[in-house]
Design an enzyme around this catalytic site. Structure first.
Site, PDB file in Angstrom:
ATOM      1  N   GLY A  99       0.954  -1.232   0.056  1.00 25.11           N
ATOM      2  CA  GLY A  99      -0.164   0.124   0.071  1.00 25.11           C
ATOM      3  C   GLY A  99       0.730   1.187   0.060  1.00 25.11           C
ATOM      4  O   GLY A  99       1.983   1.320  -0.528  1.00 25.11           O
ATOM      5  N   HIS A 100       0.574   2.143   0.884  1.00 25.75           N
ATOM      6  CA  HIS A 100       1.165   3.460   0.857  1.00 25.75           C
ATOM      7  C   HIS A 100       1.386   3.895   2.253  1.00 25.75           C
ATOM      8  O   HIS A 100       0.358   3.735   3.181  1.00 25.75           O
ATOM      9  CB  HIS A 100       0.539   4.506  -0.074  1.00 25.75           C
ATOM     10  CG  HIS A 100       0.622   4.320  -1.305  1.00 25.75           C
ATOM     11  ND1 HIS A 100      -0.292   3.473  -1.869  1.00 25.75           N
ATOM     12  CD2 HIS A 100       1.615   4.541  -2.338  1.00 25.75           C
ATOM     13  CE1 HIS A 100      -0.162   3.181  -3.438  1.00 25.75           C
ATOM     14  NE2 HIS A 100       0.933   4.113  -3.583  1.00 25.75           N
ATOM     15  N   TYR A 112       0.043   4.006   7.703  1.00 23.82           N
ATOM     16  CA  TYR A 112       0.410   3.205   6.788  1.00 23.82           C
ATOM     17  C   TYR A 112      -1.158   2.513   6.317  1.00 23.82           C
ATOM     18  O   TYR A 112      -1.879   1.924   7.005  1.00 23.82           O
ATOM     19  CB  TYR A 112       0.946   1.662   7.275  1.00 23.82           C
ATOM     20  CG  TYR A 112       2.566   2.178   7.692  1.00 23.82           C
ATOM     21  CD1 TYR A 112       3.507   2.205   6.836  1.00 23.82           C
ATOM     22  CD2 TYR A 112       2.792   2.793   8.911  1.00 23.82           C
ATOM     23  CE1 TYR A 112       4.750   2.362   7.084  1.00 23.82           C
ATOM     24  CE2 TYR A 112       3.904   3.116   9.279  1.00 23.82           C
ATOM     25  CZ  TYR A 112       5.175   3.060   8.145  1.00 23.82           C
ATOM     26  OH  TYR A 112       6.506   3.261   8.624  1.00 23.82           O
ATOM     27  N   CYS A 113      -1.367   3.046   4.974  1.00 26.00           N
ATOM     28  CA  CYS A 113      -2.763   2.484   4.580  1.00 26.00           C
ATOM     29  C   CYS A 113      -2.247   1.197   3.568  1.00 26.00           C
ATOM     30  O   CYS A 113      -1.890   1.184   2.388  1.00 26.00           O
ATOM     31  CB  CYS A 113      -3.297   3.517   3.449  1.00 26.00           C
ATOM     32  SG  CYS A 113      -4.809   3.388   2.862  1.00 26.00           S
ATOM     33  N   ILE A 114      -2.861  -0.111   3.938  1.00 17.48           N
ATOM     34  CA  ILE A 114      -2.543  -1.177   3.545  1.00 17.48           C
ATOM     35  C   ILE A 114      -3.709  -2.077   3.022  1.00 17.48           C
ATOM     36  O   ILE A 114      -4.579  -2.072   3.466  1.00 17.48           O
ATOM     37  CB  ILE A 114      -1.868  -2.170   4.514  1.00 17.48           C
ATOM     38  CG1 ILE A 114      -0.684  -1.234   5.163  1.00 17.48           C
ATOM     39  CG2 ILE A 114      -1.318  -3.328   3.906  1.00 17.48           C
ATOM     40  CD1 ILE A 114       0.335  -0.835   4.636  1.00 17.48           C
TER      41      ILE A 114
END
Length: 141
Positions: A99-100, A112-114
């Site tokens: 992710g980002h 942390y966008c996963i």
């Protein structure tokens, strides 16, 4: 299991996300609203990435974490695919797209966008049996 064998077992969505740097749908993925205690590991390598204690509701529809269990299990890369700079996060050993990471997490922490499709959740009660017993200390703090 080695990474190549693990990749052969990925679903179409898991392959798309981890190998093609894809993104799953928000609010329509496995872990976005999971509130169980445990750890999140790389679906390919099994490396420990995130802990449920660091998970929070970011309102984005994807699992979001403000910390990682071991920063050495992640790599960061510049991503300009949407026409602006983002920081992509990959798993170190499998090179799987996760992710980002953004600078807008709680209390000045990262977010942390996963993608759920890049993760496997290991329940706290199963961690020892699955070989992650040393990480139970995370829940004793």
């Amino acid at each position: 299991m080695n990474n190549n064998k693990a990749k052969e077992k990925l679903t179409k969505l898991e392959h798309y996300v981890t190998q093609d740097c894809g993104t799953e749908k928000p609010f329509d993925n496995k872990y976005w609203d999971n509130k169980e205690e445990g750890i999140y590991v790389d679906i390919i390598s099994g490396d420990v990435l995130f802990c449920s204690l660091h998970k929070f509701d970011s309102g984005t529809g994807w699992p979001s974490f403000y910390d990682v269990v071991d920063i050495n299990n992640l790599t960061k890369h510049t991503d300009m695919k949407l026409g602006y700079k983002r920081t992509e996060v990959k798993s170190f050993n499998s090179n799987a797209h996760l992710g980002h990471v953004f600078n807008d997490g709680p209390n000045n922490n990262p977010r942390y966008c996963i993608n759920s499709a890049s993760l496997r959740f290991v329940h706290k009660k199963d961690m020892k049996i699955e070989g992650y017993g040393k990480y139970l200390i995370l829940f004793n703090k």
